[in-house]
Design a protein around this motif. Structure first.
Motif, PDB file in Angstrom:
ATOM      1  N   ILE A 104      11.799   1.465   4.377  1.00 22.96           N
ATOM      2  CA  ILE A 104      10.806   2.486   4.716  1.00 22.96           C
ATOM      3  C   ILE A 104       9.436   1.826   4.609  1.00 22.96           C
ATOM      4  O   ILE A 104       9.142   1.148   3.619  1.00 22.96           O
ATOM      5  CB  ILE A 104      10.920   3.703   3.783  1.00 22.96           C
ATOM      6  N   VAL A 105       8.631   2.026   5.633  1.00 20.87           N
ATOM      7  CA  VAL A 105       7.346   1.339   5.718  1.00 20.87           C
ATOM      8  C   VAL A 105       6.224   2.368   5.705  1.00 20.87           C
ATOM      9  O   VAL A 105       6.195   3.284   6.533  1.00 20.87           O
ATOM     10  CB  VAL A 105       7.256   0.482   6.997  1.00 20.87           C
ATOM     11  N   LEU A 106       5.317   2.216   4.762  1.00 17.91           N
ATOM     12  CA  LEU A 106       4.114   3.045   4.668  1.00 17.91           C
ATOM     13  C   LEU A 106       2.919   2.197   5.085  1.00 17.91           C
ATOM     14  O   LEU A 106       2.690   1.121   4.513  1.00 17.91           O
ATOM     15  CB  LEU A 106       3.928   3.546   3.233  1.00 17.91           C
ATOM     16  N   THR A 107       2.170   2.656   6.074  1.00 17.63           N
ATOM     17  CA  THR A 107       1.005   1.924   6.554  1.00 17.63           C
ATOM     18  C   THR A 107      -0.230   2.802   6.437  1.00 17.63           C
ATOM     19  O   THR A 107      -0.201   3.974   6.851  1.00 17.63           O
ATOM     20  CB  THR A 107       1.187   1.496   8.024  1.00 17.63           C
ATOM     21  N   VAL A 108      -1.298   2.248   5.860  1.00 18.87           N
ATOM     22  CA  VAL A 108      -2.562   2.971   5.724  1.00 18.87           C
ATOM     23  C   VAL A 108      -3.657   2.145   6.400  1.00 18.87           C
ATOM     24  O   VAL A 108      -3.924   1.012   5.988  1.00 18.87           O
ATOM     25  CB  VAL A 108      -2.913   3.214   4.240  1.00 18.87           C
ATOM     26  N   ASP A 109      -4.261   2.717   7.433  1.00 18.76           N
ATOM     27  CA  ASP A 109      -5.325   2.047   8.192  1.00 18.76           C
ATOM     28  C   ASP A 109      -6.644   2.770   7.991  1.00 18.76           C
ATOM     29  O   ASP A 109      -6.673   4.009   7.895  1.00 18.76           O
ATOM     30  CB  ASP A 109      -5.012   2.048   9.695  1.00 18.76           C
TER      31      ASP A 109
ATOM     32  N   GLY B 142     -10.235  -1.822  13.293  1.00 17.05           N
ATOM     33  CA  GLY B 142     -11.282  -2.725  12.837  1.00 17.05           C
ATOM     34  C   GLY B 142     -11.428  -2.828  11.337  1.00 17.05           C
ATOM     35  O   GLY B 142     -12.134  -3.707  10.848  1.00 17.05           O
ATOM     36  N   GLY B 143     -10.787  -1.931  10.592  1.00 15.60           N
ATOM     37  CA  GLY B 143     -10.896  -1.970   9.142  1.00 15.60           C
ATOM     38  C   GLY B 143      -9.748  -2.736   8.512  1.00 15.60           C
ATOM     39  O   GLY B 143      -9.299  -3.757   9.033  1.00 15.60           O
ATOM     40  N   ALA B 144      -9.259  -2.206   7.383  1.00 16.77           N
ATOM     41  CA  ALA B 144      -8.152  -2.847   6.666  1.00 16.77           C
ATOM     42  C   ALA B 144      -6.871  -2.074   6.885  1.00 16.77           C
ATOM     43  O   ALA B 144      -6.877  -0.845   7.044  1.00 16.77           O
ATOM     44  CB  ALA B 144      -8.468  -2.925   5.175  1.00 16.77           C
ATOM     45  N   ARG B 145      -5.765  -2.787   6.921  1.00 12.99           N
ATOM     46  CA  ARG B 145      -4.436  -2.177   7.003  1.00 12.99           C
ATOM     47  C   ARG B 145      -3.619  -2.634   5.796  1.00 12.99           C
ATOM     48  O   ARG B 145      -3.406  -3.831   5.589  1.00 12.99           O
ATOM     49  CB  ARG B 145      -3.715  -2.567   8.285  1.00 12.99           C
ATOM     50  N   PHE B 146      -3.164  -1.668   5.012  1.00 11.45           N
ATOM     51  CA  PHE B 146      -2.266  -1.950   3.894  1.00 11.45           C
ATOM     52  C   PHE B 146      -0.866  -1.476   4.288  1.00 11.45           C
ATOM     53  O   PHE B 146      -0.694  -0.340   4.744  1.00 11.45           O
ATOM     54  CB  PHE B 146      -2.725  -1.245   2.625  1.00 11.45           C
ATOM     55  N   THR B 147       0.111  -2.354   4.106  1.00  9.63           N
ATOM     56  CA  THR B 147       1.487  -2.056   4.497  1.00  9.63           C
ATOM     57  C   THR B 147       2.408  -2.216   3.296  1.00  9.63           C
ATOM     58  O   THR B 147       2.435  -3.273   2.663  1.00  9.63           O
ATOM     59  CB  THR B 147       1.958  -2.990   5.625  1.00  9.63           C
ATOM     60  N   VAL B 148       3.141  -1.150   2.997  1.00 10.98           N
ATOM     61  CA  VAL B 148       4.116  -1.152   1.903  1.00 10.98           C
ATOM     62  C   VAL B 148       5.508  -1.075   2.512  1.00 10.98           C
ATOM     63  O   VAL B 148       5.782  -0.198   3.351  1.00 10.98           O
ATOM     64  CB  VAL B 148       3.890   0.045   0.960  1.00 10.98           C
ATOM     65  N   ARG B 149       6.392  -1.966   2.106  1.00  7.84           N
ATOM     66  CA  ARG B 149       7.781  -1.967   2.540  1.00  7.84           C
ATOM     67  C   ARG B 149       8.674  -1.730   1.322  1.00  7.84           C
ATOM     68  O   ARG B 149       8.613  -2.492   0.350  1.00  7.84           O
ATOM     69  CB  ARG B 149       8.148  -3.278   3.224  1.00  7.84           C
ATOM     70  N   LEU B 150       9.502  -0.706   1.409  1.00  6.84           N
ATOM     71  CA  LEU B 150      10.390  -0.333   0.305  1.00  6.84           C
ATOM     72  C   LEU B 150      11.827  -0.337   0.790  1.00  6.84           C
ATOM     73  O   LEU B 150      12.114   0.160   1.887  1.00  6.84           O
ATOM     74  CB  LEU B 150      10.026   1.062  -0.218  1.00  6.84           C
TER      75      LEU B 150
END
Length: 362
Positions: A290-295, A348-356
């Protein structure tokens, strides 16, 4: 220090000789090599400067005379090492870690010792690493700065709580129900902010000690994300500030709901505070995860800084805060067997990606 000790182990015990290829004078710390009879067989220029004598004068000199060290209790250090009954904690037959010791006149040195013995326990060689306390003082300065930052982060919401509660207690009848609701909502939000900060501090200690535990059970990550975004909207953020996308038929996730709430809160709130424009949150499934992405659409994080983002106390680029949130986030994700990384966002900002990992843990 480990580099200094590792190189020193190859140094010959013959006075003044050095193994080929070693550049002891390039080491940032002082290094002294001592033979079994207690005489100095080699040292680098840094050690000579710290001891205030030229290398040629120190070679062959008995260690006790070259380094008449005392501890802060006034005990002669080399006598302490020989007396099993007087040895401080952490001092063994193999040496000791960094200790603050004194030269005549009060000069302070941080001394690390490594003793090399043969199979019978007879001392063959000793290697000492010396440096001034400057680096330790810099670390203490960093700690003081962190304490000041944490105090500020705590004081700000607590001040707000005190002001609102004092106003409500003094003039309760003068406020409308709507005003009371707004003030109490602010108090609740500030109390939660303090609670999160205290929780981060406790979790940092757990991560450092390897004692961070998770209690897994089936949970719905998408619902958790929706609830947090709804709370931010209720706190006053515009509805169109957030875009939430959830894929259909997500695989089952076994995780600690409270710990996952911390991860979501840290990443989404980080995007709100440090980003700009729309915050896009996606929950998808891919390759058994499961992948959570915050842009976000802010300035982003420079490529050269990304390897340091999850380090403890890092808050580069003018960012405020303690620098603990992302460190704790990585610890929580890794405790679930997952990983987290940072990259550039399409906005154009930051992308944080969590993989569980999906599914029930084996």
């Amino acid at each position: 220090m480990p580099e200094a000790r590792g190189n020193a182990e190859a140094v010959s015990s013959a006075p003044g000789s050095r193994a080929p290829g070693l550049a002891l004078d390039d080491l940032p710390d002082g290094l002294v090599v001592v033979a079994a009879d207690g005489s100095i067989t080699d040292l680098n220029d840094v050690a000579g400067r710290l001891l205030g004598r030229p290398r040629g004068e120190l070679l062959g000199m008995p260690l006790r005379r070259a380094l008449p060290l005392q501890d802060t209790s006034g005990r002669r250090w080399w006598d302490v090492l020989r007396d099993d009954g007087r040895r401080p904690s952490g001092v063994t037959d193999d040496g000791h870690g960094e200790r603050l010791l004194l030269l005549p006149g009060g000069t302070e040195l941080l001394v690390t010792a490594r003793f090399h013995r043969d199979a019978t326990g007879t001392l063959q060689r000793a290697v000492l690493a010396l440096r001034t306390p400057d680096e330790r003082r810099r670390a203490e300065t960093d700690t003081t700065s962190l304490i000041a930052t944490v105090a500020h982060e705590l004081r700000s919401p607590l001040t707000s709580v005190k002001q609102f509660t004092a106003s409500l207690l003094r003039r309760w009848d003068r406020f409308t129900d709507e005003q009371k609701r707004l003030m109490l909502s602010t108090v609740q939000a500030d109390a939660e902010r303090v609670s999160r900060l205290v929780g981060d501090l406790l979790d940092v200690a757990r991560v450092d000690a390897g004692r961070l535990t998770v209690h897994r059970r089936p949970m719905d990550l998408a619902t958790l994300v929706r609830e947090h975004v709804d709370r931010l909207r209720m706190a006053g953020y515009d509805d169109d500030r957030f875009v939430l996308t959830v894929a259909e038929d997500l695989p089952e996730l076994w995780a600690d709901p409270d710990r996952m709430a911390q991860v979501v809160t840290n990443l989404v709130d980080n995007a709100v505070r440090h980003g700009a424009g729309t915050v896009a949150v996606d929950v998808t499934g891919a390759d058994g995860s499961i992948v959570l992405t915050v842009d976000d659409a802010g300035e982003g994080i420079a490529a050269e800084n990304r390897p340091y983002v999850f380090s403890k106390f890092w808050h580069g680029g003018g960012r405020s805060g303690t620098g603990l949130g992302l460190y704790v986030t990585r610890g929580l994700v890794e405790a679930h067997g997952g990983d987290v990384d940072v990259d550039s966002s399409p906005a154009g900002g930051a992308r944080f990606t969590v993989r569980l990992p999906a599914g029930e843990p084996g």
